[in-house]
Motif scaffolding. Structure first.
Motif, PDB file in Angstrom:
ATOM      1  N   ASP A   1       0.821  -1.211   0.000  1.00 21.97           N
ATOM      2  CA  ASP A   1       0.000   0.000   0.000  1.00 21.97           C
ATOM      3  C   ASP A   1       0.854   1.259   0.000  1.00 21.97           C
ATOM      4  OD1 ASP A   1      -2.304  -1.512  -0.027  1.00 21.97           O
ATOM      5  OD2 ASP A   1      -2.537  -1.481   2.156  1.00 21.97           O
ATOM      6  N   GLU A   2       1.921   1.279   0.809  1.00 21.62           N
ATOM      7  CA  GLU A   2       2.793   2.448   0.880  1.00 21.62           C
ATOM      8  C   GLU A   2       3.446   2.735  -0.481  1.00 21.62           C
ATOM      9  OE1 GLU A   2       5.671   1.818   3.985  1.00 21.62           O
ATOM     10  OE2 GLU A   2       4.119   1.089   5.351  1.00 21.62           O
ATOM     11  N   ILE A   3       3.922   1.694  -1.125  1.00 18.23           N
ATOM     12  CA  ILE A   3       4.596   1.870  -2.413  1.00 18.23           C
ATOM     13  C   ILE A   3       3.605   2.271  -3.496  1.00 18.23           C
ATOM     14  CG2 ILE A   3       5.886   0.665  -4.218  1.00 18.23           C
ATOM     15  CD1 ILE A   3       7.313  -0.840  -1.917  1.00 18.23           C
ATOM     16  N   LYS A   4       2.439   1.656  -3.496  1.00 17.09           N
ATOM     17  CA  LYS A   4       1.401   1.997  -4.473  1.00 17.09           C
ATOM     18  C   LYS A   4       0.964   3.452  -4.295  1.00 17.09           C
ATOM     19  CE  LYS A   4      -1.927   1.132  -7.487  1.00 17.09           C
ATOM     20  NZ  LYS A   4      -1.653   1.551  -8.847  1.00 17.09           N
ATOM     21  N   GLU A   5       0.763   3.896  -3.057  1.00 14.45           N
ATOM     22  CA  GLU A   5       0.383   5.291  -2.801  1.00 14.45           C
ATOM     23  C   GLU A   5       1.456   6.255  -3.290  1.00 14.45           C
ATOM     24  OE1 GLU A   5      -0.542   5.735   1.358  1.00 14.45           O
ATOM     25  OE2 GLU A   5      -2.160   4.257   1.235  1.00 14.45           O
ATOM     26  N   LEU A   6       2.713   5.928  -3.051  1.00 17.60           N
ATOM     27  CA  LEU A   6       3.817   6.772  -3.495  1.00 17.60           C
ATOM     28  C   LEU A   6       3.814   6.916  -5.012  1.00 17.60           C
ATOM     29  CD1 LEU A   6       6.407   8.403  -3.004  1.00 17.60           C
ATOM     30  CD2 LEU A   6       7.659   6.227  -3.049  1.00 17.60           C
ATOM     31  N   PHE A   7       3.697   5.812  -5.734  1.00 14.20           N
ATOM     32  CA  PHE A   7       3.695   5.884  -7.199  1.00 14.20           C
ATOM     33  C   PHE A   7       2.449   6.587  -7.713  1.00 14.20           C
ATOM     34  CE2 PHE A   7       7.131   2.809  -7.047  1.00 14.20           C
ATOM     35  CZ  PHE A   7       7.909   3.226  -8.109  1.00 14.20           C
ATOM     36  N   ASP A   8       1.309   6.405  -7.054  1.00 15.40           N
ATOM     37  CA  ASP A   8       0.083   7.124  -7.464  1.00 15.40           C
ATOM     38  C   ASP A   8       0.259   8.630  -7.284  1.00 15.40           C
ATOM     39  OD1 ASP A   8      -1.195   4.815  -8.227  1.00 15.40           O
ATOM     40  OD2 ASP A   8      -2.364   4.610  -6.391  1.00 15.40           O
ATOM     41  N   ARG A   9       0.898   9.059  -6.186  1.00 17.81           N
ATOM     42  CA  ARG A   9       1.149  10.483  -5.952  1.00 17.81           C
ATOM     43  C   ARG A   9       2.087  11.049  -7.019  1.00 17.81           C
ATOM     44  NH1 ARG A   9       2.558   9.641  -0.450  1.00 17.81           N
ATOM     45  NH2 ARG A   9       4.653  10.311  -1.017  1.00 17.81           N
ATOM     46  N   LEU A  10       3.121  10.275  -7.348  1.00 17.05           N
ATOM     47  CA  LEU A  10       4.095  10.749  -8.335  1.00 17.05           C
ATOM     48  C   LEU A  10       3.510  10.803  -9.744  1.00 17.05           C
ATOM     49  CD1 LEU A  10       7.298   8.874  -7.124  1.00 17.05           C
ATOM     50  CD2 LEU A  10       6.695  11.270  -6.749  1.00 17.05           C
ATOM     51  N   LYS A  11       2.541   9.973 -10.012  1.00 20.47           N
ATOM     52  CA  LYS A  11       1.922   9.925 -11.328  1.00 20.47           C
ATOM     53  C   LYS A  11       1.108  11.187 -11.630  1.00 20.47           C
ATOM     54  CE  LYS A  11      -0.637   6.304 -11.900  1.00 20.47           C
ATOM     55  NZ  LYS A  11      -1.272   5.045 -12.240  1.00 20.47           N
TER      56      LYS A  11
END
Length: 135
Positions: free
Chosen positions: A124-134
Motif C-alpha cells: 500500500d505504501e509503495i502503491k500510494e507513493l507511485f500514485d502520488r508521483l503519477k
C-alpha cells in the motif's frame, strides 16, 4: 571406546550448533538489501502493476522512491515460486544495469531473484507513493 564415542558426540554437537548459528545468521537476521543504492547513478525507475506502467526519471522523485524502498526491513527466505505479482519495480542505472524488485503478495519480496520476507505489508505504501508521483 568410551572416549571415542564422547569425542564423536562432541564433534556432532558442535557441527549442529555451528549449522544452527549459520542458518540463523543467513535467514533470521533482518537486512536492508537496498541500502547501498546511490540515487545519482539511477537513470530511471519503471513501475508496473497488472493495470499500470509508469516511468520515473525525475531526480527528486527517484530519491523519494529509493528512500521508501530503503526503509524496508527484510528477512532472507528460501526462493519460493509464486504466480503473478502485486508490483514490479525495475531500477535502471546509468550504466544500464538493472535491479528488479517484485512485491509478490503482502509480505514476500524478490530482489534480483533473491527471496525475502518483509516485516509488514509495504504494497500500500509503495502503491500510494507511485500514485502520488503519477499525478
Amino acid at each position: 571406546m568410551h572416549k571415542k564415542f564422547t569425542m564423536i558426540l562432541v564433534i556432532v554437537l558442535l557441527l549442529i550448533a555451528v549449522s544452527g548459528i549459520s542458518i540463523y545468521m543467513y535467514f533470521g537476521k533482518s537486512i536492508e538489501p537496498l541500502q547501498n543504492i546511490n540515487t545519482a547513478e539511477i537513470k530511471e525507475i519503471y513501475f508496473s502493476d497488472p493495470a499500470t506502467n509508469y516511468i520515473v526519471s525525475d531526480d527528486a522523485d527517484i530519491e523519494l522512491i529509493i528512500k521508501q524502498l530503503c526503509k524496508m526491513k527484510l528477512h532472507r527466505r528460501m526462493n519460493k515460486d509464486v504466480d503473478g505479482f502485486a508490483f514490479l519495480i525495475d531500477i535502471v542505472y546509468k550504466n544500464d544495469e538493472t535491479t528488479t524488485i517484485s512485491l509478490e503478495g503482502s509480505d514476500m519480496i524478490k530482489i534480483d531473484g533473491d527471496c525475502y520476507l518483509s516485516d509488514h505489508n509495504y504494497c500500500d505504501e509503495i502503491k500510494e507513493l507511485f500514485d502520488r508521483l503519477k499525478q
